[in-house]
Scaffold this active site. Structure first.
Site, PDB file in Angstrom:
ATOM      1  N   ASP A 105      40.786 -15.356  66.924  1.00  0.00           N
ATOM      2  CA  ASP A 105      41.398 -14.051  67.181  1.00  0.00           C
ATOM      3  C   ASP A 105      42.675 -14.228  67.998  1.00  0.00           C
ATOM      4  OD1 ASP A 105      39.220 -12.915  65.954  1.00  0.00           O
ATOM      5  OD2 ASP A 105      38.175 -12.455  67.828  1.00  0.00           O
TER       6      ASP A 105
HETATM    7  N1  URA Z   1      34.297 -15.316  67.575  1.00  0.00           N
HETATM    8  C1  URA Z   1      35.126 -14.305  67.962  1.00  0.00           C
HETATM    9  O1  URA Z   1      34.666 -13.204  68.253  1.00  0.00           O
HETATM   10  N2  URA Z   1      36.443 -14.544  68.017  1.00  0.00           N
HETATM   11  C2  URA Z   1      36.987 -15.751  67.743  1.00  0.00           C
HETATM   12  O2  URA Z   1      38.223 -15.903  67.839  1.00  0.00           O
HETATM   13  C3  URA Z   1      36.129 -16.786  67.346  1.00  0.00           C
HETATM   14  C4  URA Z   1      34.782 -16.544  67.278  1.00  0.00           C
END
Ligand code: URA
Length: 237
Positions: A105
């Site tokens: 993310d």
């Molecule tokens: N899980 C999440 O919620 N975000 C990420 O970036 C990776 C795994």
């Protein structure tokens, strides 16, 4: 390795697009074994031929592999009109076909592998391979021991099926907890949604490892290095 066309060799060596490298050849800047070459379709033997652009010696590798310590605020994509991408962080003479192996993310930090090797990427990401991905997270709220068991069984995050078992380790148990979590899938916002299922919010998330590849602590946020031959050997590269 089979013979490679000079224009492909030059593009893969990071000198630019095919049309840009054709111009370099036409303008007489490319030398193969000290002979000036004006034809882009010449065949290069990567094991024997010495290629240079002006005085700069070139080296060819079909594939490249980087470990990036992703900072917050950049997106895991190859191109975007508005937002900065992880590929833009790789500054050196880079190939044009690099992509991130999976996604983090925008507000997640940590290990992201960047390559142009699709077979390697697939071996890290294919659901059947169950490659472990380990994260450190700070959680708003008190993470409790019973959650370890729930995570081990898989969590209903609103998809058709619950998540695969995850390993939850509590590092600091308080109003704001700290944990490590290991998952084998890569569902959208997976870790955030796993904690949300318990009414909790992930306020900081960092990936520590992916399979055998562990984030190099020497890398500051936004820094990267090439994967070592030892790291690649785990995956037959
Ligand atoms: N899980 C999440 O919620 N975000 C990420 O970036 C990776 C795994």
């Amino acid at each position: 390795m089979p013979l490679i066309r000079l224009d492909k060799y030059l593009a893969d060596a990071g000198l630019g697009t095919r049309s840009k490298v054709k111009d370099l050849v036409k303008s007489g800047q490319i030398f193969v074994n000290d002979i000036q070459i004006k034809k882009s379709d010449m065949k290069i033997d990567n094991e024997k031929d010495v290629v240079r652009c002006g005085t700069k010696l070139l080296s060819y590798s079909e594939f490249e592999y980087y470990m990036l310590n992703k900072p917050q605020g950049v997106i895991s994509a190859t191109k975007d009109d508005l937002q900065k991408t992880v590929i833009e962080l790789i500054k050196e003479d880079k190939r044009r076909d690099l992509f991130p192996v999976g996604r983090l993310d925008k507000d997640t930090e940590g290990l992201l592998i960047i390559t142009n090797d699709g077979v390697f990427a697939n071996s890290m990401l294919a659901p059947g391979k169950h490659v472990d991905k380990k994260y450190f997270a700070k959680i708003e709220g008190r993470v409790t021991e019973d959650m370890i068991e729930h995570f081990k069984e898989g969590v209903d995050i609103g998809d058709d099926v619950p998540t695969k078992p995850a390993i939850l380790e509590i590092i600091k148990q308080s109003e704001q907890s700290e944990i490590n979590i290991t998952i084998t899938e890569g569902r959208y916002h997976q870790i955030k949604r796993m904690f949300k299922a318990f009414g909790m919010e992930v306020i900081y998330l960092k990936r520590l490892s992916m399979g055998k590849i562990v984030l190099d602590e020497a890398l500051g946020l936004g820094e990267y290095r090439k994967l070592t031959s030892e790291e690649l050997a785990y995956y037959g590269r």
